[in-house]
Every structure is written in C-alpha cells, then in structure tokens.
Design a protein around this motif. Structure first.
Motif, PDB file in Angstrom:
ATOM      1  N   GLU A   1       0.918  -0.692   0.254  1.00  0.00           N
ATOM      2  CA  GLU A   1      -0.154   0.189   0.396  1.00  0.00           C
ATOM      3  C   GLU A   1       1.009   0.946  -0.636  1.00  0.00           C
ATOM      4  N   ASP A   2       0.151   2.013  -0.169  1.00  0.00           N
ATOM      5  CA  ASP A   2       0.835   3.773  -0.737  1.00  0.00           C
ATOM      6  C   ASP A   2      -0.004   4.631   0.362  1.00  0.00           C
ATOM      7  N   TYR A   3       0.323   5.317   0.515  1.00  0.00           N
ATOM      8  CA  TYR A   3      -0.009   6.665   1.526  1.00  0.00           C
ATOM      9  C   TYR A   3      -0.344   7.749   0.442  1.00  0.00           C
ATOM     10  N   LEU A   4      -1.297   7.906   0.286  1.00  0.00           N
ATOM     11  CA  LEU A   4      -1.671   9.852   0.323  1.00  0.00           C
ATOM     12  C   LEU A   4      -2.432  11.280   1.021  1.00  0.00           C
ATOM     13  N   VAL A   5      -1.363  11.879   1.003  1.00  0.00           N
ATOM     14  CA  VAL A   5      -1.953  12.874   2.088  1.00  0.00           C
ATOM     15  C   VAL A   5      -3.475  13.963   1.258  1.00  0.00           C
ATOM     16  N   ALA A   6      -4.580  13.768   1.802  1.00  0.00           N
ATOM     17  CA  ALA A   6      -5.494  14.683   0.851  1.00  0.00           C
ATOM     18  C   ALA A   6      -6.201  14.824   2.063  1.00  0.00           C
ATOM     19  N   ASP A   7      -6.972  16.328   1.976  1.00  0.00           N
ATOM     20  CA  ASP A   7      -7.516  16.419   3.048  1.00  0.00           C
ATOM     21  C   ASP A   7      -9.065  17.317   2.215  1.00  0.00           C
ATOM     22  N   ALA A   8      -8.900  17.324   0.284  1.00  0.00           N
ATOM     23  CA  ALA A   8      -9.649  17.345  -0.663  1.00  0.00           C
ATOM     24  C   ALA A   8      -9.913  16.838  -0.651  1.00  0.00           C
ATOM     25  N   PRO A   9     -11.102  16.658  -1.760  1.00  0.00           N
ATOM     26  CA  PRO A   9     -11.836  16.087  -2.699  1.00  0.00           C
ATOM     27  C   PRO A   9     -10.570  14.870  -3.627  1.00  0.00           C
ATOM     28  N   LEU A  10     -11.105  14.010  -3.940  1.00  0.00           N
ATOM     29  CA  LEU A  10      -9.944  13.126  -5.218  1.00  0.00           C
ATOM     30  C   LEU A  10     -10.646  13.000  -6.001  1.00  0.00           C
ATOM     31  N   ASP A  11     -10.467  13.835  -7.520  1.00  0.00           N
ATOM     32  CA  ASP A  11     -10.594  12.880  -8.275  1.00  0.00           C
ATOM     33  C   ASP A  11     -10.779  11.530  -8.942  1.00  0.00           C
ATOM     34  N   VAL A  12     -11.555  11.031  -9.292  1.00  0.00           N
ATOM     35  CA  VAL A  12     -11.396   9.106  -9.384  1.00  0.00           C
ATOM     36  C   VAL A  12     -10.580   9.976 -10.355  1.00  0.00           C
ATOM     37  N   LEU A  13     -10.875   9.993 -11.936  1.00  0.00           N
ATOM     38  CA  LEU A  13     -10.066  10.127 -12.737  1.00  0.00           C
ATOM     39  C   LEU A  13      -8.495  10.284 -12.857  1.00  0.00           C
ATOM     40  N   ASP A  14      -8.219  11.029 -12.104  1.00  0.00           N
ATOM     41  CA  ASP A  14      -6.985  11.544 -11.459  1.00  0.00           C
ATOM     42  C   ASP A  14      -6.044  10.179 -11.357  1.00  0.00           C
ATOM     43  N   LEU A  15      -6.661   9.773  -9.890  1.00  0.00           N
ATOM     44  CA  LEU A  15      -6.567   7.983  -9.442  1.00  0.00           C
ATOM     45  C   LEU A  15      -5.909   7.564 -10.514  1.00  0.00           C
ATOM     46  N   VAL A  16      -7.136   7.210 -11.206  1.00  0.00           N
ATOM     47  CA  VAL A  16      -6.295   6.215 -12.483  1.00  0.00           C
ATOM     48  C   VAL A  16      -5.267   6.701 -13.359  1.00  0.00           C
ATOM     49  N   GLU A  17      -5.727   7.644 -13.525  1.00  0.00           N
ATOM     50  CA  GLU A  17      -3.890   8.123 -14.597  1.00  0.00           C
ATOM     51  C   GLU A  17      -3.106   8.300 -13.886  1.00  0.00           C
ATOM     52  N   ASP A  18      -3.374   8.472 -12.681  1.00  0.00           N
ATOM     53  CA  ASP A  18      -1.976   8.681 -11.402  1.00  0.00           C
ATOM     54  C   ASP A  18      -1.384   6.963 -11.561  1.00  0.00           C
ATOM     55  N   ALA A  19      -2.504   6.059 -11.566  1.00  0.00           N
ATOM     56  CA  ALA A  19      -1.661   4.811 -11.621  1.00  0.00           C
ATOM     57  C   ALA A  19      -1.693   3.993 -12.969  1.00  0.00           C
ATOM     58  N   VAL A  20      -2.515   4.733 -14.018  1.00  0.00           N
ATOM     59  CA  VAL A  20      -1.740   4.053 -15.413  1.00  0.00           C
ATOM     60  C   VAL A  20      -0.595   4.323 -15.687  1.00  0.00           C
ATOM     61  N   LEU A  21       0.156   6.023 -15.497  1.00  0.00           N
ATOM     62  CA  LEU A  21       1.452   6.320 -15.623  1.00  0.00           C
ATOM     63  C   LEU A  21       2.369   5.894 -14.621  1.00  0.00           C
ATOM     64  N   LEU A  22       2.098   5.992 -13.342  1.00  0.00           N
ATOM     65  CA  LEU A  22       2.582   4.915 -12.258  1.00  0.00           C
ATOM     66  C   LEU A  22       3.263   3.391 -12.431  1.00  0.00           C
ATOM     67  N   ALA A  23       2.718   3.024 -13.881  1.00  0.00           N
ATOM     68  CA  ALA A  23       2.718   1.581 -14.109  1.00  0.00           C
ATOM     69  C   ALA A  23       3.353   1.578 -15.300  1.00  0.00           C
ATOM     70  N   LEU A  24       3.653   2.212 -16.214  1.00  0.00           N
ATOM     71  CA  LEU A  24       4.300   2.706 -17.815  1.00  0.00           C
ATOM     72  C   LEU A  24       5.627   1.827 -17.029  1.00  0.00           C
ATOM     73  N   PRO A  25       6.305   1.243 -18.093  1.00  0.00           N
ATOM     74  CA  PRO A  25       7.425   0.963 -18.111  1.00  0.00           C
ATOM     75  C   PRO A  25       8.792   2.764 -19.174  1.00  0.00           C
ATOM     76  N   MET A  26       9.579   2.724 -18.176  1.00  0.00           N
ATOM     77  CA  MET A  26      10.373   4.187 -17.799  1.00  0.00           C
ATOM     78  C   MET A  26      10.810   4.022 -19.100  1.00  0.00           C
ATOM     79  N   VAL A  27      11.886   3.097 -20.189  1.00  0.00           N
ATOM     80  CA  VAL A  27      12.132   2.544 -21.225  1.00  0.00           C
ATOM     81  C   VAL A  27      10.926   1.161 -22.065  1.00  0.00           C
ATOM     82  N   PRO A  28      10.648   1.618 -21.982  1.00  0.00           N
ATOM     83  CA  PRO A  28       9.907   0.961 -23.460  1.00  0.00           C
ATOM     84  C   PRO A  28      10.065  -0.189 -24.427  1.00  0.00           C
ATOM     85  N   ARG A  29      10.447  -1.026 -24.253  1.00  0.00           N
ATOM     86  CA  ARG A  29      10.294  -2.328 -25.312  1.00  0.00           C
ATOM     87  C   ARG A  29       9.598  -3.036 -25.569  1.00  0.00           C
TER      88      ARG A  29
END
Length: 167
Positions: free
Chosen positions: A106-134
């Motif tokens: 699990e990861d921790y996220l500091v948030a006291d404001a509302p979280l946009d679900v699509l922003d969370l999806v976008e963040d997760a996809v970005l982090l799942a991409l390889p740094m050097v795609p082959r």
C-alpha cells in the motif's frame, strides 16, 4: 470535477463508495507524452472505505492496454495494463508512518480535499508504465547478440572483421 466521480476523504465510511467505468486515455492529458496512441480505454473500479483499523483506504483496480513506442525499434506496440493499487488516505503528513514501517502492498496519500477518481486512474496508469518501453521480444534478441532487424549488420561486425585480419 463532476461530483459523481469524486471521493471526499471526510465522508469515507464503513459503507464502500464504488466508482466503476471506463476512461478514454485521450481524456487523460498527462498520459499524452507517454503513449504512441491514446485512442484506447482502460476499465477501472475504485473503491473507498474504512478498513478494520479505521483507516481511509482507496483501492484502484484498472485493466486494459496502451500503445507505447519501443525505444529500440521506434515501433508502436501494445502494452497490457493490470493494476491493483491500495492507497491509505491521511489528513496531514504527521499521520504518515515512518518509511521503514511502510508496506509494499500500500501507498500513502496526504489528502484533505476531494479526490478526482479519474486523476487517481491517470496517476496509477502513469506509474505502471515502463520507464524505457521495449517491444516484447526485443530484449531477448539483443541479449542473444543477434541484429535487431533482419538484413541489418551490427555496427560492430565491421570492427570484428578488422580484428581478425592477419598482420
């Protein structure tokens, strides 16, 4: 931010809030530079609830694929996306656990404001991409010492032939 796709950290309770749907990747602007073609979708299921320890937990399950550009051949290829992330929401940094006590699950996220679900999806996809795609199989070809493309000699083949010449 459409209120239907927003997680309010102060409203997370024992009753799960579930957001389920699909997101077009061309609607997620931070992915644009990373993709060869953003004309595809990922399916997501984001759930927010209190866990047994009364922590605010958001799970993100995302499935689909993206098109990336191979850094070796410069060809576009399909890359599968399969994400199962778990975020623990805390109100401020003082509530973060010491680094040595953090779990890999699990990861921790500091948030006291509302979280946009699509922003969370976008963040997760970005982090799942390889740094050097082959492109799949390119690493194996390179490791075997074969030329990357048929009919194209390695630039080192000429050097090897010079080395073999009798003096």
């Amino acid at each position: 931010m459409a209120d239907a796709l927003v997680i309010h950290p102060d409203r997370i309770s024992d009753k799960p809030q579930v957001f389920e749907g699909s997101a077009r990747l061309d609607d997620l602007p931070r992915l644009e530079e990373s993709l060869a073609n953003a004309d595809c979708e990922v399916r997501y299921k984001v759930t927010a609830r209190l866990d047994p320890q009364r922590r605010k937990v958001v799970t993100c399950i995302i499935e689909g694929f993206v098109f990336l550009t191979c850094q070796t051949t410069l060809e576009a290829f399909r890359h599968a996306i399969s994400i199962d992330d778990r975020l623990v929401i805390v109100d401020d940094e003082s509530r973060l656990p010491p680094i040595e006590e953090e779990s890999d699950a699990e990861d921790y996220l500091v948030a006291d404001a509302p979280l946009d679900v699509l922003d969370l999806v976008e963040d997760a996809v970005l982090l799942a991409l390889p740094m050097v795609p082959r492109k799949p199989g390119e690493r194996e070809i390179k490791a075997a010492g074969k030329p990357m493309q048929e009919g194209k000699d390695s630039p080192f083949a000429a050097l090897a032939s010079l080395k073999k010449r009798p003096k």
